[in-house]
Motif scaffolding. Structure first.
Motif, PDB file in Angstrom:
ATOM      1  N   GLU A 181      -5.597  -0.679  -2.319  1.00 18.78           N
ATOM      2  CA  GLU A 181      -5.565   0.966  -2.726  1.00 18.78           C
ATOM      3  C   GLU A 181      -6.830   1.579  -2.061  1.00 18.78           C
ATOM      4  O   GLU A 181      -7.260   2.797  -2.434  1.00 18.78           O
ATOM      5  CB  GLU A 181      -5.860   0.801  -4.225  1.00 18.78           C
ATOM      6  CG  GLU A 181      -5.030   0.084  -5.030  1.00 18.78           C
ATOM      7  CD  GLU A 181      -5.061   0.227  -6.534  1.00 18.78           C
ATOM      8  OE1 GLU A 181      -6.254   0.385  -6.893  1.00 18.78           O
ATOM      9  OE2 GLU A 181      -4.084  -0.308  -7.235  1.00 18.78           O
ATOM     10  N   ALA A 240       0.869  -1.230  -0.046  1.00 16.87           N
ATOM     11  CA  ALA A 240       0.143  -0.030   0.061  1.00 16.87           C
ATOM     12  C   ALA A 240       0.892   1.151   0.082  1.00 16.87           C
ATOM     13  O   ALA A 240       1.782   1.385   0.654  1.00 16.87           O
ATOM     14  CB  ALA A 240      -1.012   0.052   1.293  1.00 16.87           C
ATOM     15  N   SER A 299      -2.048   6.411  -0.110  1.00 15.90           N
ATOM     16  CA  SER A 299      -3.305   5.857  -0.195  1.00 15.90           C
ATOM     17  C   SER A 299      -4.220   5.980   1.167  1.00 15.90           C
ATOM     18  O   SER A 299      -3.636   6.330   2.056  1.00 15.90           O
ATOM     19  CB  SER A 299      -3.318   4.454  -0.561  1.00 15.90           C
ATOM     20  OG  SER A 299      -2.810   3.633   0.627  1.00 15.90           O
TER      21      SER A 299
END
Length: 137
Positions: free
Chosen positions: A136, A39, A43
């Motif tokens: 995401e 990640a 995000s």
């Protein structure tokens, strides 16, 4: 796709950094046992991780490794733990743990400060299987 992230190690990285993207690609190619997900710190998921721990959420110069429900690693210790989890020959990097974290983090910080100069800025595009490993949200 996201239902299994709690069973994985999550690598949080600067999604706008060429060196960081190279590092993610390197781990992806060696993650034969499907132990990692990724990640970007930018995000929503990355920001939530940072904010819940009171960590810097605007400057993205630190790599984090987190196994949900367990302690998270930062900087050089995150890199060494990733190598350990990959296993095999990469476990030899455990010798790096002999150095005190403040020393190995100085090397990490030197690379971090110069990472934009070091990156060749090629855009990394994961394939369909690799995309499944990115969080995401």
């Amino acid at each position: 796709m996201l239902e299994n992230w709690k069973d994985k190690y999550i690598v949080f990285f600067d999604g706008e950094c060429g060196v960081c993207n190279f590092w993610v690609q390197w781990v992806l190619e060696r993650d034969k046992n499907d132990r990692f997900m990724f990640a970007s710190l930018q995000s929503d998921f990355g920001q939530k991780f940072l904010n819940e721990r009171g960590l810097e959420s605007k400057v993205f110069n630190t790599l984090y490794l987190w196994k949900p429900g367990q302690y998270y690693y930062t900087k050089s210790r995150a890199v060494l733990q990733i190598a350990n989890v990959l296993g095999g020959v990469y476990r030899l990097s455990a010798v790096g743990k002999l150095l005190p974290a403040f020393l190995s983090d100085q090397v990490y910080d030197l690379v971090s400060r110069n990472r934009m100069k070091l990156a060749n800025q090629k855009c990394f595009l994961p394939d369909l299987e690799q995309k499944k490993k990115f969080i995401e949200v």
